[in-house]
Scaffold this active site. Structure first.
Site, PDB file in Angstrom:
ATOM      1  N   GLU A 139       0.817  -1.211   0.000  1.00  0.00           N
ATOM      2  CA  GLU A 139       0.000   0.000   0.000  1.00  0.00           C
ATOM      3  C   GLU A 139       0.852   1.263   0.000  1.00  0.00           C
ATOM      4  O   GLU A 139       1.964   1.273   0.544  1.00  0.00           O
ATOM      5  CB  GLU A 139      -0.912   0.018   1.233  1.00  0.00           C
ATOM      6  CG  GLU A 139      -1.953  -1.071   1.193  1.00  0.00           C
ATOM      7  CD  GLU A 139      -3.011  -0.953   2.290  1.00  0.00           C
ATOM      8  OE1 GLU A 139      -4.083  -1.502   2.096  1.00  0.00           O
ATOM      9  OE2 GLU A 139      -2.754  -0.314   3.322  1.00  0.00           O
TER      10      GLU A 139
ATOM     11  N   CYS B 183      -2.191   7.300   9.228  1.00  0.00           N
ATOM     12  CA  CYS B 183      -1.028   6.730   9.894  1.00  0.00           C
ATOM     13  C   CYS B 183      -1.428   5.554  10.765  1.00  0.00           C
ATOM     14  O   CYS B 183      -2.353   5.658  11.562  1.00  0.00           O
ATOM     15  CB  CYS B 183      -0.417   7.787  10.798  1.00  0.00           C
ATOM     16  SG  CYS B 183       0.994   8.514  10.080  1.00  0.00           S
TER      17      CYS B 183
END
Ligand code: SF4
Length: 353
Positions: free
Chosen positions: A97, A343
């Site tokens: 990703e 995050c």
């Protein structure tokens, strides 16, 4: 036929010198190696057909001896805030990703260095996956090329920043990370992207921070600190058992001395865990000992964890403490939370989509 395929080499997995020797051994002029390398690393081509200044005869020879391992874009998801998450599929079907974070004049690619991660930071979804494998340098480079292409299409701008903050611990795939930086940075045989706009983020492996300092690159270093207290940090990040704050401090001071670059502390604010008065005082103390700056990050809910984000009021108090102590600190709000691109949220849960 099958023997022939087995003898072929991934052309992006050899050095310039090796390519040159091979080209000469194929009775071709050595300067062609320069042209081919430019097509591959500067113009990011992954087939011989598009190499316009190479004759058909030479292309045929190249095709008989080399192949390209391809990285493909499998899926792209856009958040309400403009953040885009990318799902890449590598040559062996493994999935990785990356994320594009658009800000005012800044377009940052967050890229992965491993598929999964061998560490187990408790606030991170990637840490709940096992490490599947290291990414090769060309696969790290490919993420930059594909995210840059999307950035041009969506925002009519090239990438301005690159952060190695996606899946994996970059310093546990050190050689490929360094080689990918070389390919992204090189003017002659690469993308010509400034080192100053690249940041490598580590969970903190002291002896590799030392090795990184010795490279004397102009690349920024971020340390996922999340607590300046050994007990708390070990609870959040088990890597702290073998790489405690004292050992990290020593290497970060050396990093600054050798590069003149202030490392950044990444600090995800977890309510009642690392945002208390005592914890913040310890962080201030550490920042006074190491020339550094702090990025506070808003916590994003990750399935199966008990953490909560710090209230806005407390965030403001923390920021004014840093301001009063004249330490540079910023607060980064969560981006792309609705598409699990924020995050600590990267984990290939949409593998089969
Ligand atoms: S924060 Fe980084 S090092 Fe820690 S588990 Fe997640 S990907 Fe791995």
């Amino acid at each position: 036929m099958s023997n022939k395929i087995q003898e072929k080499t991934d052309i992006r997995n050899i050095s310039f010198l090796e390519l040159k020797q091979k080209i000469v051994s194929l009775n071709e002029q050595s300067h062609k190696s320069n042209q081919v390398f430019e097509w591959i690393w500067k113009k990011s081509k992954t087939n011989f057909d598009s190499m316009r200044n190479i004759s058909s005869k030479t292309k045929k020879k190249l095709e008989e001896n080399f192949y390209f391992n391809q990285t493909k874009l499998k899926k792209k998801e856009k958040s309400q805030d403009g953040t885009i998450k990318f799902l890449f599929v590598f040559f062996d079907g493994k999935i990785g990703e990356g994320v594009l974070i658009p800000q005012k004049q800044r377009y940052t690619a967050c890229i992965s260095s491993q598929v999964g991660c061998s560490l187990d930071c408790t606030f991170c979804a990637t840490g709940k996956m096992k490490l599947e494998r290291n990414l090769m340098y060309q696969e790290i480079y490919d993420q930059v090329v594909l995210i840059n292409k999307a950035c041009e299409e969506e925002y009519s701008s090239k990438l301005t920043n690159i952060v190695y903050m996606g899946m994996g611990e970059p310093f546990l795939n050190y050689k490929n990370v360094i080689k990918s930086i070389e390919k992204i940075n090189s003017e002659k045989h690469g993308l010509g992207f400034s080192q100053k706009r690249i940041t490598v983020s580590t969970s903190g492996i002291s002896k590799i921070i030392k090795r990184f300092s010795d490279e004397k690159l102009k690349v920024n270093l971020a340390l996922s600190l999340h607590s300046a207290n050994n007990k708390t940090r070990t609870e959040i990040m088990s890597i702290n058992k073998t790489n405690d704050i004292e050992s990290l401090k020593e290497e970060l001071i050396e990093f600054y001395k050798k590069t003149k670059i202030k490392p950044t502390f990444e600090y995800v604010l977890l309510k009642g865990i690392n945002d208390t008065k005592e914890e913040i005082q310890q962080l201030v103390k550490l920042c006074k000992q190491i020339p550094s700056k702090v990025n506070f990050i808003e916590y994003n809910e990750v399935e199966n964890t008990q953490y909560k984000k710090t209230d806005k009021k407390r965030v403001e108090e923390i920021l004014s403490t840093f301001d009063n102590n004249k330490i540079t600190a910023k607060f980064r709000q969560s981006r792309g939370e609705d598409i699990n691109a924020a995050c600590g949220q990267l984990a290939t849960k949409n593998k089969k989509t």
